[in-house]
Design a protein around this motif. Structure first.
Motif, PDB file in Angstrom:
ATOM      1  N   LEU A  20       0.872  -1.179   0.000  1.00  0.00           N
ATOM      2  CA  LEU A  20       0.000   0.000   0.000  1.00  0.00           C
ATOM      3  C   LEU A  20       0.901   1.218   0.000  1.00  0.00           C
ATOM      4  O   LEU A  20       1.563   1.505   1.008  1.00  0.00           O
ATOM      5  N   PHE A  21       0.984   1.862  -1.133  1.00  0.00           N
ATOM      6  CA  PHE A  21       1.836   3.026  -1.311  1.00  0.00           C
ATOM      7  C   PHE A  21       3.287   2.627  -1.053  1.00  0.00           C
ATOM      8  O   PHE A  21       3.763   1.705  -1.686  1.00  0.00           O
ATOM      9  N   GLU A  22       3.980   3.252  -0.122  1.00  0.00           N
ATOM     10  CA  GLU A  22       5.383   2.899   0.124  1.00  0.00           C
ATOM     11  C   GLU A  22       5.551   1.788   1.165  1.00  0.00           C
ATOM     12  O   GLU A  22       6.665   1.354   1.428  1.00  0.00           O
ATOM     13  N   LYS A  23       4.467   1.321   1.740  1.00  0.00           N
ATOM     14  CA  LYS A  23       4.554   0.307   2.794  1.00  0.00           C
ATOM     15  C   LYS A  23       4.180  -1.080   2.277  1.00  0.00           C
ATOM     16  O   LYS A  23       3.262  -1.229   1.480  1.00  0.00           O
ATOM     17  N   VAL A  24       4.900  -2.071   2.771  1.00  0.00           N
ATOM     18  CA  VAL A  24       4.583  -3.469   2.494  1.00  0.00           C
ATOM     19  C   VAL A  24       4.144  -4.092   3.809  1.00  0.00           C
ATOM     20  O   VAL A  24       4.828  -3.964   4.831  1.00  0.00           O
ATOM     21  N   PHE A  25       2.995  -4.755   3.780  1.00  0.00           N
ATOM     22  CA  PHE A  25       2.421  -5.361   4.970  1.00  0.00           C
ATOM     23  C   PHE A  25       2.389  -6.879   4.840  1.00  0.00           C
ATOM     24  O   PHE A  25       2.213  -7.410   3.749  1.00  0.00           O
ATOM     25  N   ILE A  26       2.530  -7.540   5.971  1.00  0.00           N
ATOM     26  CA  ILE A  26       2.247  -8.963   6.085  1.00  0.00           C
ATOM     27  C   ILE A  26       0.935  -9.048   6.851  1.00  0.00           C
ATOM     28  O   ILE A  26       0.825  -8.538   7.971  1.00  0.00           O
ATOM     29  N   ASP A  27      -0.058  -9.663   6.221  1.00  0.00           N
ATOM     30  CA  ASP A  27      -1.385  -9.782   6.814  1.00  0.00           C
ATOM     31  C   ASP A  27      -1.684 -11.245   7.104  1.00  0.00           C
ATOM     32  O   ASP A  27      -1.479 -12.105   6.251  1.00  0.00           O
ATOM     33  N   ASN A  28      -2.141 -11.505   8.302  1.00  0.00           N
ATOM     34  CA  ASN A  28      -2.614 -12.830   8.689  1.00  0.00           C
ATOM     35  C   ASN A  28      -4.133 -12.751   8.735  1.00  0.00           C
ATOM     36  O   ASN A  28      -4.694 -11.980   9.519  1.00  0.00           O
ATOM     37  N   LEU A  29      -4.757 -13.529   7.861  1.00  0.00           N
ATOM     38  CA  LEU A  29      -6.200 -13.452   7.677  1.00  0.00           C
ATOM     39  C   LEU A  29      -6.867 -14.738   8.133  1.00  0.00           C
ATOM     40  O   LEU A  29      -6.486 -15.828   7.697  1.00  0.00           O
ATOM     41  N   ASN A  30      -7.845 -14.609   9.017  1.00  0.00           N
ATOM     42  CA  ASN A  30      -8.665 -15.744   9.416  1.00  0.00           C
ATOM     43  C   ASN A  30      -9.947 -15.680   8.600  1.00  0.00           C
ATOM     44  O   ASN A  30     -10.609 -14.636   8.543  1.00  0.00           O
ATOM     45  N   LEU A  31     -10.265 -16.798   7.955  1.00  0.00           N
ATOM     46  CA  LEU A  31     -11.426 -16.851   7.068  1.00  0.00           C
ATOM     47  C   LEU A  31     -12.388 -17.942   7.510  1.00  0.00           C
ATOM     48  O   LEU A  31     -11.962 -19.002   7.988  1.00  0.00           O
TER      49      LEU A  31
END
Length: 124
Positions: free
Chosen positions: A91-102
């Motif tokens: 997202l823009f200049e940031k890189v995220f690690i997302d842990n998603l519970n589905l």
């Protein structure tokens, strides 16, 4: 089959982050979903409505022609109706690690919880 269906839901998630499309947001985020992270040593929680409003107000990275950096790092199917996914998204200049519970609702996988971390910053 489960992994393919989950991957399709994750692609919708990536599209939401890139396009800020609220119709897609509603397809992949369950209305009871909340987001969690730690900020300056403090728990930061964002419920669905607040996060949806943030997405609505965000300038879509697509509009800025930002290169996409979407990746599924892992998917774990815990049961026919419960799964976990770890993804990377820019997202823009940031890189995220997302842990998603589905969870699976009426044959559709939806995110019920998101725990995320700002992993790196990309220099412009």
């Amino acid at each position: 089959m489960q992994v393919n269906d989950i991957s399709r839901a994750l692609q919708i998630y990536f599209d939401v982050m890139y396009e800020c499309d609220l119709e897609k947001f509603d397809l992949v985020f369950h209305p009871t979903c909340s987001l969690f992270t730690m900020k300056n040593g403090e728990l930061n929680v964002r419920p669905y409505a607040k996060y949806r409003a943030e997405i609505a107000d965000r300038t879509p990275p697509k509009r800025l022609s930002q290169p996409r950096m979407d990746a599924i790092l892992q998917i774990a199917v815990l049961s026919p109706e419960i799964a976990f996914a770890q993804v990377r998204v820019r997202l823009f200049e940031k890189v995220f690690i997302d842990n998603l519970n589905l969870l699976k609702f009426d044959e559709r996988w939806m995110i019920v919880a998101k725990i995320f971390h700002h992993a790196e910053t990309i220099e412009a």
